[in-house]
Enzyme design. Structure first.
Site, mmCIF file in Angstrom:
data_model
loop_
_atom_site.group_PDB
_atom_site.id
_atom_site.type_symbol
_atom_site.label_atom_id
_atom_site.label_comp_id
_atom_site.label_asym_id
_atom_site.label_seq_id
_atom_site.Cartn_x
_atom_site.Cartn_y
_atom_site.Cartn_z
ATOM 1 N NE ARG A 46 -4.002 -1.933 0.173
ATOM 2 C CZ ARG A 46 -5.270 -1.879 0.591
ATOM 3 N NH1 ARG A 46 -5.729 -0.775 1.143
ATOM 4 N NH2 ARG A 46 -6.049 -2.918 0.452
ATOM 5 C CD GLU A 58 -2.971 3.085 3.101
ATOM 6 O OE1 GLU A 58 -4.202 3.162 2.984
ATOM 7 O OE2 GLU A 58 -2.400 2.449 4.008
ATOM 8 N NE ARG A 94 -4.811 2.100 13.175
ATOM 9 C CZ ARG A 94 -5.971 2.550 12.727
ATOM 10 N NH1 ARG A 94 -6.257 3.837 12.810
ATOM 11 N NH2 ARG A 94 -6.838 1.737 12.164
ATOM 12 C CG HIS A 95 -1.098 3.341 8.353
ATOM 13 N ND1 HIS A 95 -1.611 4.087 9.398
ATOM 14 C CD2 HIS A 95 -2.147 3.045 7.550
ATOM 15 C CE1 HIS A 95 -2.922 4.236 9.217
ATOM 16 N NE2 HIS A 95 -3.266 3.608 8.110
ATOM 17 C CB SER A 99 -11.989 -4.637 5.425
ATOM 18 O OG SER A 99 -12.926 -3.604 5.337
ATOM 19 C CD GLU A 147 -10.013 -2.190 8.666
ATOM 20 O OE1 GLU A 147 -9.486 -3.032 7.920
ATOM 21 O OE2 GLU A 147 -10.001 -0.970 8.437
ATOM 22 N NE ARG A 159 -3.709 -1.844 10.425
ATOM 23 C CZ ARG A 159 -4.555 -0.911 9.988
ATOM 24 N NH1 ARG A 159 -5.860 -1.134 10.070
ATOM 25 N NH2 ARG A 159 -4.119 0.216 9.503
#
Length: 423
Positions: A201, A203, A209-210, A349, A346, A397
């Site tokens: 990703r 991002e 968290r990332h 998903s 989360e 996670r």
């Protein structure tokens, strides 16, 4: 075990010189053992050789095992010989047993040394057990393991978070998920499949968290009657993993000072609209269609924790916030979608997919994408596609929330993020 001769291989963790007697603490994967050197009873060269070693040097020590009331094992080794395989340079880039806080960057820059700490290594031993338990659960429920491409021509959710690269003169991307491929497989008769593999990703998020590369556990299943079938399956798998780790990972959990709670299933289900009401009552006002956001998720997690729930579902998100492959809940602004939240974050998903060809093409266009760019995917829907649904779970996670670790990088051997591409 007196007078049993053994050979131990490992790292020199510590050396203590007390005049007439010295001790070398030797460490391997399974723990430590004390090498006792009474100065007057062993060869001078052996004594000086072992006591002059630098910490973290790699050696092999041969000697006799003796009972001892002074060691944790109740045993010690009186050496008769040793071999130095590799001396450690001095000073060490960071300590292994020193009670000194080391910054995350220093630890990650010297990950080989960081992983020599038993409590750090325990996280990855638990991660390995978790993946074994995952495979057990999927096999028990009739799933086949698959592997899909990580070099792709287009992404499952557009190009905003894709890493672009040159593929023999034409653009290609690192896969952000196996979404399109696992759905295509639903048209083949492989009606229950899962994959564990890397996802990427792009991002621009520099948080605890990332990361830009992580391990994703994806599943897809056909012949569902609703998204509840998918949610029930995820619960079975999560329950099997938590229960298995609680039992099989006792030694590692003890090293970390952690316990695993195994919630009863089924987990509570909150709708997106209910969550908006809960947040409003707590003083956080969001309007319909807004993302719950990190703070909203945390607040809902706190509320659910007070009710005794670590794991819970948030379902029926607005369809405008979900990718084109999620099925709309007709006559409403919502969708047949869900997140599984764990202690306010989360970890999964998913939802029911749009399996009807015409509706799927409409949704692709609705999201501002060109359906012609997705014919490799939509063709699988033109010739008979069963109703299906699936999920993605971030392995790291999940592990971080399970063990209450402060940073997702704690669960990745060599993390990749905005600033880290090495080691």
């Amino acid at each position: 075990m007196n007078d049993t001769t053994v050979t131990m291989n490992g790292w020199v963790q510590d050396i203590r010189n007390l005049g007439g007697i010295s001790f070398v603490i030797l460490r391997d994967r399974y723990g430590t053992v004390q090498i006792t050197l009474p100065k007057k009873k062993i060869e001078p060269a052996l004594f000086s050789g072992l006591t002059s070693l630098s910490r973290e040097s790699v050696v092999s020590v041969t000697g006799d095992v003796k009972e001892s009331g002074q060691t944790e094992l109740g045993l010690e080794i009186i050496p008769s010989s040793f071999e130095l395989y590799s001396p450690a340079a001095v000073p060490l880039p960071m300590g292994v047993i020193d009670k000194v806080n080391v910054e995350m960057d220093t630890r990650l820059n010297n990950r080989f040394m960081d992983l020599r700490k038993p409590e750090i290594r325990a996280v990855f031993e638990l991660k390995s057990m978790m993946l074994e338990l995952l495979s057990e659960a999927m096999k028990e429920n009739g799933f086949s393991q698959v592997f899909t491409p990580k070099l792709v021509e287009s992404g499952a959710e557009g190009g905003a978070t894709l890493f672009r690269l040159d593929y023999f003169g034409r653009p290609a991307y690192l896969a952000q998920s196996p979404q399109l491929y696992k759905q295509m497989l639903m048209s083949t008769g492989l009606d229950r499949i899962y994959e564990v593999g890397p996802a990427f990703r792009a991002e621009h998020s520099n948080t605890v968290r990332h990361v830009t590369e992580f391990i994703s556990f994806d599943g897809e299943m056909s012949w569902i009657s609703s998204q509840n079938d998918v949610m029930n399956m995820i619960e079975k798998v999560i329950h099997h993993i938590l229960k298995g780790l609680k039992d099989k990972g006792k030694e590692q959990l003890a090293l970390l000072g952690k316990e695993i709670n195994v919630p009863d299933i089924p987990y509570p289900v909150l709708t997106y609209s209910e969550c908006l009401g809960m947040l409003s009552s707590a003083g956080m006002d969001l309007k319909e269609g807004d993302d719950l956001g990190t703070e909203g998720e945390k607040l809902i997690g706190d509320i659910m924790s007070e009710k005794g729930y670590d794991l819970y579902w948030i379902s029926e998100y607005p369809e405008c916030e979900k990718p084109f492959y999620i099925m709309e809940k007709e006559g409403t602004p919502y969708s047949f979608s869900f997140d599984l939240d764990y202690k306010g974050q989360e970890i999964s998903s998913g939802g029911q997919r749009e399996h009807r060809y015409e509706r799927l093409v409409e949704r692709i266009a609705k999201k501002g994408l060109d359906p012609e760019s997705f014919t490799f995917y939509t063709d699988a829907f033109r010739y008979g596609m069963p109703p299906h649904g699936g999920w993605g779970i971030g392995i790291e996670r999940f592990l971080v929330k399970m063990l209450d670790l402060p940073n997702v990088r704690e669960a990745i051997l060599f993390p990749r993020d905005l600033n880290r591409l090495s080691p």
